[in-house]
Scaffold this motif. Structure first.
Motif, PDB file in Angstrom:
ATOM      1  N   CYS A 211      39.008  15.159  20.093  1.00 30.31           N
ATOM      2  CA  CYS A 211      38.597  14.013  19.289  1.00 30.31           C
ATOM      3  C   CYS A 211      39.462  12.826  19.684  1.00 30.31           C
ATOM      4  O   CYS A 211      40.673  12.825  19.491  1.00 30.31           O
ATOM      5  CB  CYS A 211      38.781  14.334  17.794  1.00 30.31           C
ATOM      6  SG  CYS A 211      38.313  12.975  16.702  1.00 30.31           S
ATOM      7  N   VAL A 212      38.818  11.813  20.264  1.00 29.35           N
ATOM      8  CA  VAL A 212      39.528  10.616  20.702  1.00 29.35           C
ATOM      9  C   VAL A 212      38.772   9.406  20.149  1.00 29.35           C
ATOM     10  O   VAL A 212      37.555   9.301  20.321  1.00 29.35           O
ATOM     11  CB  VAL A 212      39.602  10.548  22.247  1.00 29.35           C
ATOM     12  CG1 VAL A 212      40.340   9.286  22.696  1.00 29.35           C
ATOM     13  CG2 VAL A 212      40.269  11.777  22.808  1.00 29.35           C
TER      14      VAL A 212
ATOM     15  N   LYS B 292      40.196  17.200  15.177  1.00 29.39           N
ATOM     16  CA  LYS B 292      39.003  17.898  15.675  1.00 29.39           C
ATOM     17  C   LYS B 292      38.081  18.364  14.557  1.00 29.39           C
ATOM     18  O   LYS B 292      36.878  18.465  14.738  1.00 29.39           O
ATOM     19  CB  LYS B 292      39.417  19.123  16.492  1.00 29.39           C
ATOM     20  CG  LYS B 292      40.022  18.801  17.816  1.00 29.39           C
ATOM     21  CD  LYS B 292      40.331  20.088  18.559  1.00 29.39           C
ATOM     22  CE  LYS B 292      41.005  19.812  19.883  1.00 29.39           C
ATOM     23  NZ  LYS B 292      41.266  21.057  20.611  1.00 29.39           N
ATOM     24  N   ARG B 293      38.632  18.674  13.388  1.00 31.00           N
ATOM     25  CA  ARG B 293      37.807  19.174  12.276  1.00 31.00           C
ATOM     26  C   ARG B 293      37.212  18.059  11.418  1.00 31.00           C
ATOM     27  O   ARG B 293      36.317  18.298  10.625  1.00 31.00           O
ATOM     28  CB  ARG B 293      38.646  20.102  11.402  1.00 31.00           C
ATOM     29  CG  ARG B 293      38.974  21.392  12.080  1.00 31.00           C
ATOM     30  CD  ARG B 293      39.584  22.377  11.093  1.00 31.00           C
ATOM     31  NE  ARG B 293      39.908  23.611  11.753  1.00 31.00           N
ATOM     32  CZ  ARG B 293      41.129  23.959  12.134  1.00 31.00           C
ATOM     33  NH1 ARG B 293      42.150  23.159  11.914  1.00 31.00           N
ATOM     34  NH2 ARG B 293      41.333  25.112  12.738  1.00 31.00           N
ATOM     35  N   HIS B 294      37.730  16.843  11.585  1.00 32.77           N
ATOM     36  CA  HIS B 294      37.240  15.693  10.825  1.00 32.77           C
ATOM     37  C   HIS B 294      37.183  14.481  11.764  1.00 32.77           C
ATOM     38  O   HIS B 294      37.770  13.442  11.495  1.00 32.77           O
ATOM     39  CB  HIS B 294      38.154  15.412   9.629  1.00 32.77           C
ATOM     40  CG  HIS B 294      38.361  16.595   8.741  1.00 32.77           C
ATOM     41  ND1 HIS B 294      37.403  17.017   7.855  1.00 32.77           N
ATOM     42  CD2 HIS B 294      39.406  17.457   8.624  1.00 32.77           C
ATOM     43  CE1 HIS B 294      37.852  18.092   7.207  1.00 32.77           C
ATOM     44  NE2 HIS B 294      39.055  18.374   7.662  1.00 32.77           N
TER      45      HIS B 294
ATOM     46  N   ASN C 133      34.537  16.396   7.774  1.00 33.27           N
ATOM     47  CA  ASN C 133      33.688  17.530   8.146  1.00 33.27           C
ATOM     48  C   ASN C 133      32.844  17.326   9.393  1.00 33.27           C
ATOM     49  O   ASN C 133      31.881  18.043   9.605  1.00 33.27           O
ATOM     50  CB  ASN C 133      32.794  17.940   6.964  1.00 33.27           C
ATOM     51  CG  ASN C 133      33.607  18.257   5.735  1.00 33.27           C
ATOM     52  OD1 ASN C 133      34.685  18.841   5.819  1.00 33.27           O
ATOM     53  ND2 ASN C 133      33.121  17.845   4.580  1.00 33.27           N
ATOM     54  N   TYR C 134      33.168  16.361  10.234  1.00 34.52           N
ATOM     55  CA  TYR C 134      32.512  16.234  11.535  1.00 34.52           C
ATOM     56  C   TYR C 134      33.369  17.012  12.531  1.00 34.52           C
ATOM     57  O   TYR C 134      34.384  16.532  13.011  1.00 34.52           O
ATOM     58  CB  TYR C 134      32.386  14.770  11.963  1.00 34.52           C
ATOM     59  CG  TYR C 134      31.431  13.979  11.124  1.00 34.52           C
ATOM     60  CD1 TYR C 134      30.070  14.259  11.135  1.00 34.52           C
ATOM     61  CD2 TYR C 134      31.882  12.953  10.306  1.00 34.52           C
ATOM     62  CE1 TYR C 134      29.183  13.538  10.350  1.00 34.52           C
ATOM     63  CE2 TYR C 134      31.001  12.220   9.526  1.00 34.52           C
ATOM     64  CZ  TYR C 134      29.663  12.519   9.559  1.00 34.52           C
ATOM     65  OH  TYR C 134      28.789  11.797   8.790  1.00 34.52           O
ATOM     66  N   VAL C 135      32.931  18.245  12.867  1.00 32.29           N
ATOM     67  CA  VAL C 135      33.713  19.153  13.689  1.00 32.29           C
ATOM     68  C   VAL C 135      33.298  19.017  15.143  1.00 32.29           C
ATOM     69  O   VAL C 135      32.100  19.054  15.466  1.00 32.29           O
ATOM     70  CB  VAL C 135      33.518  20.619  13.216  1.00 32.29           C
ATOM     71  CG1 VAL C 135      34.343  21.568  14.051  1.00 32.29           C
ATOM     72  CG2 VAL C 135      33.869  20.744  11.746  1.00 32.29           C
ATOM     73  N   CYS C 136      34.303  18.879  16.034  1.00 35.89           N
ATOM     74  CA  CYS C 136      34.015  18.849  17.460  1.00 35.89           C
ATOM     75  C   CYS C 136      33.713  20.267  17.947  1.00 35.89           C
ATOM     76  O   CYS C 136      34.235  21.249  17.421  1.00 35.89           O
ATOM     77  CB  CYS C 136      35.223  18.300  18.231  1.00 35.89           C
ATOM     78  SG  CYS C 136      35.546  16.548  17.937  1.00 35.89           S
TER      79      CYS C 136
ATOM     80  N   GLY D 285      41.026  17.546   0.203  1.00 38.81           N
ATOM     81  CA  GLY D 285      42.349  17.544  -0.406  1.00 38.81           C
ATOM     82  C   GLY D 285      43.500  17.422   0.575  1.00 38.81           C
ATOM     83  O   GLY D 285      44.649  17.603   0.202  1.00 38.81           O
ATOM     84  N   SER D 286      43.218  17.097   1.837  1.00 44.51           N
ATOM     85  CA  SER D 286      44.271  16.915   2.847  1.00 44.51           C
ATOM     86  C   SER D 286      44.095  15.564   3.527  1.00 44.51           C
ATOM     87  O   SER D 286      42.974  15.138   3.815  1.00 44.51           O
ATOM     88  CB  SER D 286      44.185  18.004   3.919  1.00 44.51           C
ATOM     89  OG  SER D 286      44.395  19.265   3.373  1.00 44.51           O
ATOM     90  N   CYS D 287      45.212  14.918   3.807  1.00 46.79           N
ATOM     91  CA  CYS D 287      45.168  13.650   4.525  1.00 46.79           C
ATOM     92  C   CYS D 287      45.012  13.942   6.016  1.00 46.79           C
ATOM     93  O   CYS D 287      45.784  14.715   6.580  1.00 46.79           O
ATOM     94  CB  CYS D 287      46.450  12.856   4.281  1.00 46.79           C
ATOM     95  SG  CYS D 287      46.625  12.271   2.593  1.00 46.79           S
ATOM     96  N   VAL D 288      44.000  13.353   6.642  1.00 42.99           N
ATOM     97  CA  VAL D 288      43.744  13.572   8.069  1.00 42.99           C
ATOM     98  C   VAL D 288      43.467  12.234   8.746  1.00 42.99           C
ATOM     99  O   VAL D 288      43.026  11.281   8.108  1.00 42.99           O
ATOM    100  CB  VAL D 288      42.557  14.529   8.298  1.00 42.99           C
ATOM    101  CG1 VAL D 288      42.858  15.907   7.755  1.00 42.99           C
ATOM    102  CG2 VAL D 288      41.279  13.992   7.700  1.00 42.99           C
TER     103      VAL D 288
END
Length: 141
Positions: A133-134, A117-119, A124-127, A108-111
């Motif tokens: 996350c680059v 880092k959490r997506h 749902n791919y968490v570092c 429910g959030s735009c990322v």
């Protein structure tokens, strides 16, 4: 039999099969009404072909329970369409909230999956702790 006759017979069989399959109602094509009976049950005696409703005319604004039916794209009704506001980029979190270019809708959030880092790279791919996350990859470089 020549080749032209074989092709004509095959084409006729193919068209007949397509017509029969498209006119047979499936569980997805049934429209539920307020008292949990289907349109086909209400119209007994009418041919199945005539009893079917075109898919494009089924709008959830008149029957919101349509979105909770099995096979629905989502449980929420936004702009007369069934969607899932937890993952839909055109209705992220709320109806009408669009994600920006390069953003996806996660929970429910735009990322931005290229830097979040959490997506990282997708929802749902968490570092790992301390990694960044680059370019959609954890600890890139």
């Amino acid at each position: 039999m020549n080749t032209l006759t074989k092709i004509l017979i095959f084409f006729t069989i193919f068209l007949t099969l397509a017509i029969v399959l498209s006119s047979t109602p499936t569980q997805e094509n049934l429209i539920e009404t307020e008292d949990d009976t289907s349109v086909l049950d209400l119209q007994r005696g009418v041919a199945r072909f005539l009893a079917q409703q075109p898919r494009g005319l089924m709008k959830c604004n008149k029957n919101p329970r349509l979105c909770r039916a099995k096979g629905s794209p989502g449980p929420d009704c936004c702009n007369k369409k069934c969607v899932n506001v937890m993952v839909d980029e055109q209705n992220c979190g709320l109806c009408g909230r669009k994600c920006k270019h390069m953003e996806i809708c996660c929970k429910g959030s735009c990322v931005n999956p290229m830097s979040n880092k959490r997506h990282c790279g997708g929802c749902n791919y968490v570092c790992k702790r301390g990694d960044s996350c680059v370019h959609g990859m954890c600890n890139y470089a």
